[in-house]
Design a protein around this motif. Structure first.
Motif, PDB file in Angstrom:
ATOM      1  N   CYS A1618       0.753  -1.228  -0.137  1.00  0.00           N
ATOM      2  CA  CYS A1618      -0.036   0.096   0.099  1.00  0.00           C
ATOM      3  C   CYS A1618       0.981   1.147   0.026  1.00  0.00           C
ATOM      4  O   CYS A1618       1.707   1.407   0.699  1.00  0.00           O
ATOM      5  CB  CYS A1618      -0.886  -0.060   1.174  1.00  0.00           C
ATOM      6  N   CYS A1640      -4.318   0.016  -4.438  1.00  0.00           N
ATOM      7  CA  CYS A1640      -4.563  -0.544  -3.264  1.00  0.00           C
ATOM      8  C   CYS A1640      -6.078  -0.319  -3.129  1.00  0.00           C
ATOM      9  O   CYS A1640      -6.587   0.839  -2.576  1.00  0.00           O
ATOM     10  CB  CYS A1640      -3.744   0.298  -1.931  1.00  0.00           C
ATOM     11  N   SER A1643     -10.046  -0.124   0.415  1.00  0.00           N
ATOM     12  CA  SER A1643      -9.481  -0.140   1.599  1.00  0.00           C
ATOM     13  C   SER A1643      -9.495   1.220   2.076  1.00  0.00           C
ATOM     14  O   SER A1643      -9.231   2.201   1.543  1.00  0.00           O
ATOM     15  CB  SER A1643      -7.941  -0.599   1.550  1.00  0.00           C
ATOM     16  N   CYS A1645      -7.282   2.709   3.978  1.00  0.00           N
ATOM     17  CA  CYS A1645      -5.874   3.432   3.912  1.00  0.00           C
ATOM     18  C   CYS A1645      -5.789   4.346   2.570  1.00  0.00           C
ATOM     19  O   CYS A1645      -5.206   5.413   2.407  1.00  0.00           O
ATOM     20  CB  CYS A1645      -4.736   2.638   3.921  1.00  0.00           C
ATOM     21  N   CYS A1646      -6.307   3.893   1.649  1.00  0.00           N
ATOM     22  CA  CYS A1646      -5.996   4.514   0.097  1.00  0.00           C
ATOM     23  C   CYS A1646      -7.239   5.613  -0.180  1.00  0.00           C
ATOM     24  O   CYS A1646      -7.531   5.871  -1.474  1.00  0.00           O
ATOM     25  CB  CYS A1646      -5.724   3.744  -0.816  1.00  0.00           C
TER      26      CYS A1646
END
Ligand SMILES: [Zn+2]
Ligand SMILES: [Zn+2]
Ligand SMILES: [Zn+2]
Ligand SMILES: [Zn+2]
Ligand SMILES: [Zn+2]
Ligand SMILES: [Zn+2]
Ligand SMILES: [Zn+2]
Length: 1754
Positions: A1618, A1640, A1643, A1645-1646
Motif C-alpha cells: 500500500c 490499493c 481499503s 488506507c487509500c
C-alpha cells in the motif's frame, strides 16, 4: 564502524554515551565475567529505555539504528569472538545449507501444489521452486497464500515424486546427514549457547510479561520517570468504525489519525494512542472503556509504563535478530533449537518454547507473529528438532486448543495453526499417534469441547447461542488436525500403531454415539411448527467429519487385522445404541403372498426419527470392505457374523429413507424448512457419501442376509403401505373407500418412492465390494449420468462429484473415456459432451439424480433417441454382477411379494379409476420388470451349458395367480396394457419387455436342447424382430415430427403477435447493429462515371433527396427538414482519454479551460455515441419526463438505485435500453452550390483577410469603448468589402423544436465534456460540439484501422447516423449561439494558420491537432458565410481551408519526423521520385527558418515515408468528415481493403496524389505562412524539448500487456504494498489495464477525497487516468472491474482461462490460468469503442444487485 557515518539525528542525551561506547570492549568484558546473564541484563536495563519509547512520536529508524549499535553489536561481537562482519561471513561460508527451501509466504503470494505428486494439498511450493521443479509439467493447482506457511521444497515426505527443485537438489557428494555442529569450535558453540539462552530468555520474559508498571528482576531501569503509554489492543469484536469513532472522542485526534491508529491496532494487535503522565493516560483509558462497553465487552486498554513498553519493543527486535543470525548457519540454528527446547527449572513442559506456546493466547498479534516466524525458521527447519518440537506440541495440545477456543483472534494468529506443519508429515504423524497417542488426544479434546447433550447423552444443538456457535466454529479446527494426521495411509503397520489407531477409533465411536440419533424430528400435524429448529450445527459436524470417516475406513482397508477389530468395535457400538431398541414396542406379524415375518410396530410418521446415524453408516462402510478385501470369505470365523441381526441393521437407515419419501410426498409440510434442508443435504454431493449412500448399502447388506419376502414386507410396513398391498383384493383399486385426495396423492408418491428404493437396492452395484467393479467404474458412471442431463463445463462436473480429502474427484483419470471436450468461443466456456457409445449405460433411476435431474435427463435422452430414429423406450442398463456377499440381492426381483406388488400396480393401470395410480408408478414397475429380464438374460449368457440358471423371472411373470383369485399373470397384464390407449408413452417400453421375454424364452429353449447360440447370436435374433418394428416406428416418428413442427410454427406465429412491435424492431436494429455491412450507404452506380469528390467546388451531388425516418415511440414517419418537427437520436456523451498520448497531463480546470485548440496528444476528448434510435423530440421529452417522475416516486418509496442517473440527464433508450444522456437533432444535408467562378487561393486569402478585419472592428464596436478607442477609429473606416454585411443578422432556418434541440445537445456536450454546470450561454458550447465531432471521427477512424476494416461501408449504421448528425449539428450549432462569439472563435482558429497581428495568443502549430482544427474551422465558417453575399461558395472555402491545413499538417510532421532511422538506403523507382525531391525542398525551406533545430537529412525517401504514413489518419478522418457533412457517396474502392487506396482517397478529397504540389503550386503564397509558423517561439522551444512532442502517425492505444501465466500477476501483486501505509500489504491489489498502475483498492488506507466525497483508490484513479471510466483487473479475485463515474460499475469476465476453457472468478478452483488473447482483445475493443459505460448499464439492468454496490469505495 560503517554505521557511524550515519547522518541521522540521535537524541542528544545519548550522544555522548554513544560516542564513548565500544561494542568490542563490551563484548570482551562479557567474555571475562562469570555471570554473563546478570551482566547482559544490566546492559539492557540501562540502554533499552534510553533507546525505545521516548515520547509520543516514535522514530523507528533511529531506534533501530541505536539498537543495532548499542545492543545487537556487542552480542554479535561476543558471539563471533571477532568483528561480526567477518565472523558471520565465515559462518555463512562454512555452512552447508539444508535442502529445505522454507520460504515463508507473504499474504497473497502464489503457491503451487501438484495434484499428482503432493502427499496432500497442504504441500506447496513457492514460485521460484515451482518453476524449477518437474511439477510445472504436471497437473498442478495454484492458490494464493493467506500468509504464514512455507515452501515444502526439499521435504522428501511432502512429495511422492520430484521433492527438489533445481536449486534445492542435494549435492550427492555432500554427506548431508552430518551434524551441522561438527564444523564449529567448542568455544564458539559455548558462546553461542550463552548468548542465545540469555536473549531468548529475555524475549520470552518480556513478551509474556503481564505487569503494567514493573519489570522482571534485573531489568529495573536506573531512573524511572512518570511516563506512560495508553495502549489499545486489538479484538475481533469491535468494528473499524467503532474504534475510529471512540478514538476521536477519547484522545482528541483527527479522523485521519484515528484511522491510522485503528489500522495499526488491526495489523499489529496493539498501538499506543497516548503518551504522557499516568493520570493523562488513565483518563483516555476510561473514556475508551466507557464508550465501548455498551453492547459488548469493552476494548482492551492498558496504561503501561514506558520502560515496560520499551523492553517489549526490544524483545521483538531481539527475536528478529535471532532469526537473522541463525540464517547464517544451520549450526547456529540447531543451537537455538536446543536452547529453546531445553527443559526449564519447573520440570516438564517448562522450556522457553513451551512457555511461549502456553502464553500464546495472552500475547498481542504482533508478538505472536514474530515468534511464530522464528519457530518456522528454526524449529521447523531442523529435522531433528522438528520432531522434538512436534512432541512438545502434542504434549501441550489440549491446553493450546482450549486456549485457542477462548481466544478471540483468528486461527492464523494462533500457535495452533502450526499443527499443519508437523501433522502432515507422515513420519511425524505416525510417531505422534504411536508415542503421544495424538489421535485419541485430538478426538477427546474435541468431544470435551462439545458439551451440549440431551438426556441420552447425544449432542443437542437446539438452544445454541451465538457464543456457542463461535466456539463450535473454533473447535472444528481440531477436525482439521485429525484430517492432517490421517491424510497419508500407513503402508505398514506395527502392533503399537494398530493399538493406538484402534484406541483412537474407540474414542471416535464415542463421538459417534453422541451423534447417532441426534436432532430427532417428529412429524408435526395440525399446527405448523412455531420455530424452525436448529439443524445446521449437526450438519456442519457431519460435513466436517465426512472425510475423516472416509479416511478411517481407508486406514482399515490397509490391514486385515485392523479391519476385523474395527468391525467388531463398530458393531458393539451399534448394539449399544440399539439397546432398548425394541423395548416397549410390541412385535407384530406381517403376512403376504404366503410369507410372514415378525417385526416391531413403528411409524415414521408418528414417532421420533433422526437423520444422523454415523455408527450404522460406518458399519455399512466396513461391511463393504469385508467384501472388497475378501476378509469375509477368508476369515469368516473371526467375524461376529452370527451376532448380526439383519432387521436391526436396516431399521434406522430404512426409517431415514422413509422419512425422505414422506417429505417428498408432502407429509411433513408443517415441519418447515429446516427439515427440507436436512433432506437436501442428506442427498447432497458434500454429504451423501457418508449418509445416503451408506444407508443404501446398509439396506443392501441387511437384505442380502434376509429372505427377500421378509425384507420387502418390512419395507412396506415402514413405508406405511403394507395395508394397501397385503389385502387379498389389493388388485382392486386400493382406496376406493378413501376419497381424501391428499391421502391418495401421498400414497401414490410413497409407492413410487418405495419402488425406486427397491430398484436401488437391487441395482446399485457400482461401489467396489457391493458389485464386481473397479474403482474407476463408479466415477465413470457418475460422469455419464451427469452428462446425460446436458453437456457440462469442467467446473460443473467437479461440483457434481464428491471430492476426497485432497479435493480430488478422480475425474481426470476417466473423463476422456466417457466424454469429448468442446472448446469455448470468445464467450461461454468449454464443455464436455457424452460419448455416444456411453448413452446405453444411462439409468433413468440413477440413485444420485434429484427429481429435477431425472426429468431433465429423461427429456434429453428421449430427444436423443428421437434424433437417432430409435424407439423411445429407456430400458434399464446392463449391470455388473454382485460380489458374492451381496449376490442374493437379485432374488428380490423374483420374490413373491414383489411380483404381487408389480401385479397390483399393473392391474390398477389396466382399470384406471380416478387418480389411484400414477404413470410414474407404472414406469417404475416396467423398469423393475426390465431389470428382472436383464438379470435373467445375463445369467443365461454367463452360465455354463450344464448349469441350470435358477433365476427364472420369465417363468414367474408368466404364472397366473393361484385359486381362488385366479389373477392374471404379470405378462398377461402387460400384453393387455400394450393396447391401452391411455398409455401411449409407455408403449415402447412395454414392447421392449415383451420382446425381451420372447428372446429369453428362445434362449431357454435353445439351452434346454443344446446351448449353441452365442450371446451375439441371440442378440442378432433380437435385432431381426427389431427391424420390422423399426421401419414402422420411423414412419410414425416422422409423422409426429411433422405435426410438431406445424404446432411450433403456429406457436411462434402467436408469439410474434404477442411480442410488441417495438421489440421486434429492436431485434432488427440489433441485427443491423452487429452486421458488418451497413445498409445506409448505397453506393449507387448512377453517379459513378465522374470520380466522386466530397469537398470543394467540384464536389459530387449528395446522395439523398429526401430522408424519411420513423419515431420509435409513436411509430409515425417524419421527413427530415429544417422547418419540420425535430427528430432526435438518443446519444451518450462521455469524456474520454482512450486516444491520449500523454496520461501525465493534469486535468484542466473546468471553469477556465479554453478548449478551442486540441493538443495533438489528444489527452482529453469528448466522445459521442448513439444506439441509433430515432424519436420525435416531443416524444422523447414526454418519455424523459415520465422517467423523471417515476424516479422521484421510487426514491420516495424506497432507496432503490437505478443503473442510470436521472438527475444527471441520463435515461435508457426506450427501445434497446442503451444508456444515453442526451439527444442529437437530425438535420438535412447542405445543398451543393451552383459553382460559378470561384476565387483562387490568393484572392480568397485577401477576401478572408478583409472579412476578418471587418469582424474585428465590428466586434470591437460591441465592446465598451476603451482607452485606445481613438486610435482604432482609423481602421474602422475601412469596412472594406461591400459584399460582406457585417450588421446583417441572419434568420435561423430552423423550426422552433429543432432550435430547442440544438441547445439541448450543445449544452449536454458542454456540461459533460468540461464537467461543469450546464450554461447554454457559455461561448464554449459550440467549441465543445465541434471538438466532440472531431474526436469521435478520430476515434472511429482508429477503430477501423485496428479492426482492419475498410474506411467506408463497414460501420454499423448507428455510427454512420451518429457521425452524420454530429457533423451537421456542428455546422448548424452556431445558429443557437451568439454570432459574434462564434465569429471570434473563427478568427482565432484562422489566426493559427494565417498569422493575424490582432490575435495575440495563437498556439504554435506543434500544439494543434489538425483534424480538430479542420473540423472547427469548417464548422464555424457558417457564421461568417451567413453575412457574405458575394457568391463565394462554402465549398470553395472548405477546400481552401482543407488544403491549407493539410500543408500545415505536413509541416508539422516534417518538424517532428525525428532523425532518420538507420536503414538501408532505399531508392524507390521513378514513381515517387518527384515526391522525394519535393519534400526535400520543403524540408530545406523549413531548415532555413529554423536552422539547427532540425537535423540534416540526406534523402527525401525517409521524409516522404514519414509524411505519407503520418498523414493518412488525418486524410481518412477528413474523408469521413466531409462525407458525412456533405452527404457525398463514397468511392467503391474505399469499401474494401485493397491497394491503391491512396490515390482514390486523394481523389475523393480533391487533393493531388503528390501532396507536395499543394505547396509547390502556391509557393509564393505559402512561403510567408511557413515563415510565420516556424517563427512562433513555441516551435523552437518544443523542438528543444520544452514541451510534449507528439510524432505521427499516432499509434492506437492498447490496454497493457498481460503475462501469459496468471501466477506472474499474482506474484507481482503480492509484492505490491500500500503506497500510503508504509509497507503494508494491500488487501485488494488492483491493476489498471489502461496504464498499468497497481492500486490499493477497497481499503480505508487509500481513500482520497474527490469532489468532497471519500472514494477508493480505483475510483480516484479512474478520474485521473480515464476521465471517469476505468478498466481494472482485481488480481486476487481474477476479475475485471469496469467503473464509470462514482456510482456505476460492474464485474466482467477476466481474460484468463484454465485448460478447460473456464474463467475462475474468485480464484476458487486453482487451475492454472492462461491469457486468452481473444477475450482480452474483446475487452480492449469495448474500451476503444467507448462502450464500457454502456456495458455497465446493460450489466446493471440485467442484475439489480450490482446497482446496490458502493462502487466508489473500490
Ligand atoms: Zn521454495
Ligand atoms: Zn526449491
Ligand atoms: Zn508433480
Ligand atoms: Zn414520435
Ligand atoms: Zn436504442
Ligand atoms: Zn490507469
Ligand atoms: Zn492502501
Amino acid at each position: 564502524m560503517a554505521a557511524a557515518e550515519s547522518d541521522r539525528e540521535v537524541p542528544s542525551a545519548l550522544c555522548t554515551e554513544f560516542l564513548n561506547f565500544s561494542a568490542k570492549d563490551t563484548a570482551l568484558k562479557w567474555i571475562q565475567v562469570t555471570d554473563l546473564y546478570k551482566e547482559v541484563y544490566q546492559h539492557l536495563a540501562r540502554y533499552v529505555p534510553k533507546i525505545y519509547c521516548l515520547g509520543p512520536n516514535l522514530n523507528p529508524q533511529s531506534e533501530d539504528l541505536l539498537a543495532q549499535l548499542l545492543l545487537q553489536a556487542p552480542l554479535e561481537w561476543y558471539l563471533c569472538g571477532e568483528d561480526p562482519s567477518t565472523g558471520l561471513a565465515k559462518l555463512e561460508q562454512n555452512n552447508q545449507p539444508s535442502q529445505l527451501c522454507g520460504h515463508v509466504f507473504r499474504v497473497g503470494e502464489p503457491t503451487y501444489s501438484c495434484r499428482e505428486c503432493a502427499a496432500d494439498p497442504t504441500c506447496v511450493l513457492c514460485m521460484q521452486c515451482f518453476l524449477g521443479s518437474v511439477h510445472k509439467e504436471h497437473r498442478y493447482r495454484m492458490t494464493t497464500s493467506g500468509g504464514g506457511g512455507f515452501c515444502d521444497c526439499g521435504d522428501t515426505e511432502a512429495w511422492k515424486k520430484g521433492p527438489y527443485c533445481q536449486k534445492h537438489e542435494p549435492n550427492i557428494s555432500d554427506s548431508c546427514q552430518e551434524d551441522p555442529l561438527a564444523h564449529l569450535s567448542t568455544d564458539m558453540i559455548a558462546r553461542c549457547y550463552n548468548v542465545f539462552a540469555i536473549v531468548l530468555k529475555y524475549a520470552v520474559d518480556m513478551l509474556t510479561w503481564d505487569k503494567e508498571d514493573e519489570l522482571p528482576p534485573g531489568l529495573e531501569p536506573p531512573d524511572r520517570g512518570d511516563t506512560y503509554y495508553c495502549m489499545l489492543f486489538n479484538d475481533e469484536v469491535h468494528t473499524y468504525e467503532q474504534v475510529i469513532y471512540t478514538l476521536q472522542k477519547a484522545v482528541n485526534c483527527t479522523q485521519k489519525e484515528a484511522v491510522s491508529f485503528a489500522t495499526t491496532v488491526d495489523r499489529d494487535g496493539r498501538k499506543s494512542v497516548r503518551f504522557g503522565d499516568f493520570a493523562f493516560c488513565e483518563q483516555a483509558k476510561s473514556v475508551i472503556v466507557r464508550n465501548t462497553s455498551r453492547q459488548s465487552k469493552p476494548l482492551r486498554v492498558q496504561v503501561m509504563h514506558s520502560s515496560v513498553v520499551a523492553h517489549q519493543c526490544f524483545a521483538l527486535k531481539a527475536l528478529h535478530w535471532l532469526g537473522h543470525v541463525i540464517g547464517y548457519s544451520d549450526a547456529l540454528r540447531r543451537i537455538l533449537c536446543q536452547v529453546g527446547l531445553e527443559r526449564g527449572p519447573e520440570g516438564e513442559n517448562s522450556s522457553l518454547v513451551d512457555t511461549l506456546m502456553l502464553c500464546d493466547s495472552k500475547m498481542w498479534k504482533g508478538a505472536r507473529n514474530v515468534y511464530h516466524q522464528l519457530f518456522m525458521s528454526s524449529l521447523l527447519m531442523d529435522l531433528k528438532y522438528k520432531k522434538l518440537f512436534a512432541i512438545q506440541f502434542a504434549k501441550n495440545y489440549e491446553r493450546l486448543q482450549s486456549d485457542y477456543v477462548k481466544d478471540d483472534h483468528d486461527r492464523e494468529f494462533s500457535v495452533t495453526d502450526l499443527s499443519v506443519q508437523m501433522f502432515t508429515v507422515p513420519s511425524l504423524a505416525r510417531m505422534l499417534i504411536t508415542e503421544e497417542n495424538l489421535m485419541t488426544t485430538i478426538i477427546r479434546t474435541f468431544v470435551d469441547h462439545l458439551r451440549h447433550r440431551d438426556l441420552q447423552g447425544r449432542f443437542q444443538f437446539e438452544r445454541y447461542t451465538a457464543q456457542q456457535a463461535f466456539k463450535f466454529r473454533r473447535v472444528q479446527s481440531l477436525i482439521g488436525d485429525l484430517k492432517y494426521i490421517l491424510i497419508s495411509r500407513p503402508t505398514e503397520w506395527s502392533d503399537q500403531l494398530r493399538e493406538k489407531f484402534l484406541e483412537g477409533l474407540d474414542t471416535f465411536l464415542e463421538l459417534f454415539k453422541c451423534m447417532q440419533g441426534m436432532d430427532p424430528v417428529v412429524r408435526q400435524v395440525g399446527q405448523h411448527i412455531e420455530m424452525e429448529p436448529e439443524w445446521e450445527a449437526a450438519f456442519t459436524l457431519q460435513m466436517k467429519l465426512t472425510h475423516i470417516i472416509s479416511m478411517m475406513q481407508e486406514w482399515c482397508a490397509t490391514d486385515e487385522r485392523v479391519l476385523i477389530e474395527a468391525y467388531k468395535k463398530c458393531l458393539t457400538a451399534l448394539t449399544h445404541c440399539h439397546s432398548g431398541f425394541t423395548d416397549g414396542e410390541q412385535p407384530i406379524t406381517l403376512s403376504m403372498c404366503g410369507h410372514s415375518v415378525d417385526t416391531i410396530r413403528y411409524c415414521v410418521s408418528q414417532e421420533k426419527v433422526s437423520i444422523h446415524l454415523p455408527v450404522s453408516r460406518l458399519l455399512a462402510g466396513l461391511h463393504v470392505l469385508l467384501s472388497k478385501m475378501e476378509v469375509a470369505y477368508r476369515f469368516p470365523e473371526q467375524l461376529p457374523l452370527s451376532e448380526l441381526s439383519p432387521p436391526m441393521l436396516i431399521e434406522h437407515p430404512l426409517r431415514c429413507l422413509v422419512l425422505c419419501a414422506q417429505v417428498h410426498a408432502g407429509m411433513w409440510r408443517r415441519n418447515g424448512f429446516s427439515l427440507v434442508n436436512q433432506i437436501y443435504y442428506y442427498h447432497n454431493v458434500k454429504c451423501r457419501v457418508e449418509m445416503f449412500d451408506k444407508d443404501l448399502i446398509m439396506l443392501q447388506a441387511g437384505a442380502s442376509m434376509m429372505d427377500p419376502n421378509h425384507f420387502l414386507m418390512i419395507v412396506l410396513s415402514r413405508f406405511e403401505l403394507y395395508h394397501i398391498f397385503s389385502s387379498a383384493d389389493c388388485r382392486k383399486s386400493y382406496n376406493r373407500e378413501n376419497t381424501n385426495k391428499d391421502v391418495v396423492q401421498q400414497n401414490n408418491t410413497l409407492i413410487e418412492e418405495m419402488l425406486h428404493l427397491i430398484m436401488m437396492v437391487v441395482g446399485e452395484r457400482f461401489e467396489a465390494g457391493v458389485g464386481q467393479v473397479e474403482g474407476c467404474d463408479e466415477i465413470k458412471r457418475e460422469i455419464i449420468h451427469q452428462l446425460c442431463i446436458r453437456p457440462m463445463a469442467h467446473s460443473e462436473l467437479v461440483k457434481a462429484l464428491p471430492e476426497n480429502e485432497n479435493k480430488e474427484t478422480g475425474m481426470e483419470r476417466v473423463i476422456d473415456s466417457v466424454a469429448s471436450f468442446k472448446k469455448p468461443g470468445v464467450t461461454g466456456r468449454g464443455l464436455y459432451e457424452l460419448r455416444p457409445e456411453c448413452a446405453k449405460q444411462f439409468n433413468l433411476y440413477f440413485h444420485h439424480y434429484s427429481r429435477a435431474d431425472q426429468s431433465k435427463a429423461e427429456e434429453a435422452q428421449r430427444k436423443l433417441k428421437r434424433q437417432n430414429g430409435e424407439d423411445m423406450a429407456l430400458p434399464p442398463p446392463m449391470l455388473p454382477p454382485f460380489s458374492p456377499l451381496f449376490a442374493s440381492l437379485v432374488n428380490i426381483l423374483q420374490c413373491d411379494v414383489l411380483l404381487g406388488m408389480l401385479g397390483a400396480v399393473l392391474q390398477w393401470a389396466v382399470e384406471p379409476s380416478g387418480g389411484h395410480w400414477s404413470e410414474s408408478m407404472l414406469q417404475r414397475v416396467l423398469h423393475l420388470i426390465g431389470m428382472g429380464l436383464l438379470e435373467e438374460q445375463q445369467q443365461l449368457k454367463n452360465s455354463s451349458e450344464d448349469h441350470d440358471v435358477s433365476f427364472n423371472f420369465t417363468l414367474k411373470i408368466s404364472r397366473p395367480g393361484e385359486a381362488p383369485s385366479n389373477t392374471a399373470s404379470v405378462l398377461a397384464l402387460l400384453e393387455n396394457l400394450q393396447n391401452a390407449p391411455h398409455l401411449e408413452v409407455h408403449k415402447d417400453m412395454i414392447r421392449w419387455i415383451l420382446k425381451m421375454v420372447a428372446s429369453i424364452k428362445t434362449m431357454r429353449e435353445l439351452t434346454a436342447s443344446t446351448y449353441t447360440v452365442t450371446a451375439s447370436g441371440s442378440h442378432g435374433q433380437e435385432e431381426m424382430v427389431c427391424d420390422k418394428d423399426k421401419a414402422e416406428r420411423k414412419r410414425k416418428a416422422e409423422m409426429a415430427r411433422l405435426r410438431r413442427e406445424k404446432i411450433m410454427a403456429q406457436m411462434s406465429e402467436m408469439q410474434r403477435h404477442f411480442i410488441n412491435e417495438n421489440k421486434e424492431l429492436f431485434q432488427q436494429s440489433l441485427e443491423e447493429l452487429y452486421a458488418s455491412t451497413s445498409t445506409s450507404l448505397e453506393h449507387s452506380p448512377t453517379s459513378s462515371d465522374a470520380a466522386l469528390v466530397c469537398v470543394g467546388p467540384r464536389r459530387s451531388r449528395p446522395r439523398e433527396k429526401r430522408q424519411v425516418v420513423t419515431c420509435i415511440l409513436c411509430q409515425e414517419e417524419q421527413e427530415i427538414r429544417a422547418d419540420s418537427k425535430a427528430m432526435v437520436l438518443a446519444a451518450f456523451v462521455q469524456r474520454s482519454t482512450v486516444m491520449s498520448k500523454n496520461r501525465k497531463r493534469p486535468p484542466h480546470d473546468p471553469e477556465h479551460y479554453d478548449p478551442l485548440f486540441m493538443h495533438p496528444d489528444l489527452s482529453f476528448g469528448t466522445h459521442t455515441g448513439s444506439c441509433g434510435h430515432i424519436m420525435h423530440s416531443h416524444c422523447w421529452q414526454r418519455y424523459f419526463e415520465a422517467v423523471q417522475a417515476k424516479e422521484q416516486r421510487r426514491q420516495q418509496r424506497l432507496r432503490v438505485h437505478t443503473s442510470y442517473d436521472v438527475g444527471n440527464g441520463e435515461f435508457l433508450c426506450p427501445l434497446c435500453e442503451c444508456l444515453s444522456n442526451t439527444v442529437i437533432p437530425l438535420l438535412p444535408g447542405t445543398k451543393g452550390s451552383n459553382s460559378c467562378e470561384q476565387p483562387g487561393l490568393g484572392q480568397w486569402l485577401k477576401i478572408s483577410g478583409q472579412q476578418i478585419k471587418a469582424m474585428h472592428s465590428a466586434h470591437r464596436k460591441l465592446q465598451p469603448v476603451g482607452v485606445d478607442a481613438v486610435e482604432e477609429t482609423v481602421e474602422e473606416q475601412c469596412p472594406a468589402t461591400e459584399n460582406f454585411r457585417i450588421d446583417y443578422t441572419p434568420m435561423s432556418p430552423y423550426s422552433s423544436t429543432i432550435k430547442e434541440m440544438l441547445t439541448t445537445f450543445g449544452t449536454a456536450t458542454y456540461k459533460v465534456g468540461l464537467k461543469v454546470h450546464p450554461n447554454e450561454q457559455d461561448p464554449r458550447v459550440p467549441i465543445m460540439c465541434w471538438g466532440s465531432c472531431a474526436y469521435t471521427i478520430q476515434s472511429i477512424e482508429r477503430l477501423l484501422v485496428d479492426e482492419e476494416k475498410p474506411l467506408f461501408g463497414s460501420l454499423p449504421c448507428r455510427q454512420d447516423d451518429c457521425l452524420s448528425s454530429l457533423a451537421r449539428f456542428g455546422s448548424a450549432c452556431w445558429t443557437a449561439a451568439s454570432q459574434p462569439s462564434v465569429q471570434g472563435h473563427y478568427i482565432r482558429l484562422v489566426a493559427a494558420l494565417i498569422p493575424d497581428p490582432q490575435v495575440e495568443t495563437s498556439p504554435c502549430i506543434l500544439d494543434i491537432d489538425m483534424l480538430h482544427l479542420l473540423v472547427s474551422v469548417v464548422l464555424s465558417y457558417g457564421s461568417v458565410h451567413s453575412q457574405d453575399s458575394s457568391g463565394l461558395s462554402v465549398d470553395a472555402v472548405q477546400l481552401h481551408f482543407f488544403h491549407l491545413i493539410t500543408v500545415a499538417h505536413m509541416v508539422q510532421m516534417l518538424l517532428t519526423s525525428g532523425p532518420e532511422e538507420v536503414t538501408m538506403e532505399q531508392e524507390s523507382g521513378g514513381a515517387e521520385r518527384e515526391e522525394e525531391e519535393d519534400i526535400c525542398t520543403l524540408y530545406n525551406t523549413l531548415r532555413t527558418h529554423l536552422g539547427s533545430s532540425l537535423p540534416e537529412v540526406a534523402s527525401g525517401w525517409h521524409l516522404w515515408r514519414c509524411v505519407k504514413t503520418g498523414i493518412l489518419p488525418y486524410l481518412r478522418g477528413a474523408a469521413l468528415f466531409f462525407h458525412h457533412l456533405n452527404g457525398i457517396p463514397t468511392p467503391p474502392e474505399l469499401h474494401a481493403l485493397c491497394p491503391g487506396q491512396w490515390e482514390v482517397l486523394c481523389g475523393y478529397l480533391s487533393l493531388p496524389a503528390n501532396l507536395l504540389q499543394l505547396y509547390h503550386s502556391q509557393k509564393e503564397l505559402l512561403e510567408p505562412l511557413l515563415y510565420g509558423w516556424c517563427s512562433h517561439p513555441g516551435v523552437r522551444q518544443t523542438l528543444q524539448g520544452g514541451g510534449v512532442l507528439v510524432s505521427f502517425p499516432r499509434e492506437s492505444n492498447s490496454l497493457i500487456d498481460l503475462p501469459d501465466d496468471y501466477s506472474a500477476l499474482i506474484n507481482q501483486a503480492s509484492s505490491f504494498t500500500c503506497p500510503k501505509s508504509g509497507g503494508d500489504k494491500s488487501r485488494a491489489p488492483t491493476l489498471c489495464l489502461v496504464c498499468g498502475s497497481m492500486l490499493c483498492s477497497q481499503s480505508y488506507c487509500c481513500q482520497t477525497e474527490l469532489d468532497g466525497e471519500d472514494v477508493g483508490a480505483c475510483t480516484a484513479h479512474t478520474f485521473a487516468c480515464g476521465a471517469g471510466v476505468g478498466i481494472f483487473l482485481r488480481v486476487r479475485e481474477s476479475q475485471v472491474l469496469f467503473l464509470s463515474g462514482k456510482t456505476k460499475g460492474c464485474f466482467y469476465a477476466p481474460p484468463y482461462l484454465d485448460d478447460y476453457g473456464e474463467t475462475d472468478q474468485g480464484l476458487r478452483r486453482g487451475n492454472p490460468l492462461h491469457l486468452c488473447h481473444q477475450r482480452y482483445r474483446k475487452i480492449q475493443k469495448l474500451w476503444r469503442q467507448h462502450s464500457v459505460t454502456e456495458e455497465i448499464g446493460h450489466a446493471q439492468e440485467a442484475n439489480q444487485t450490482l446497482v446496490g454496490i458502493d462502487w466508489q469505495h473500490l
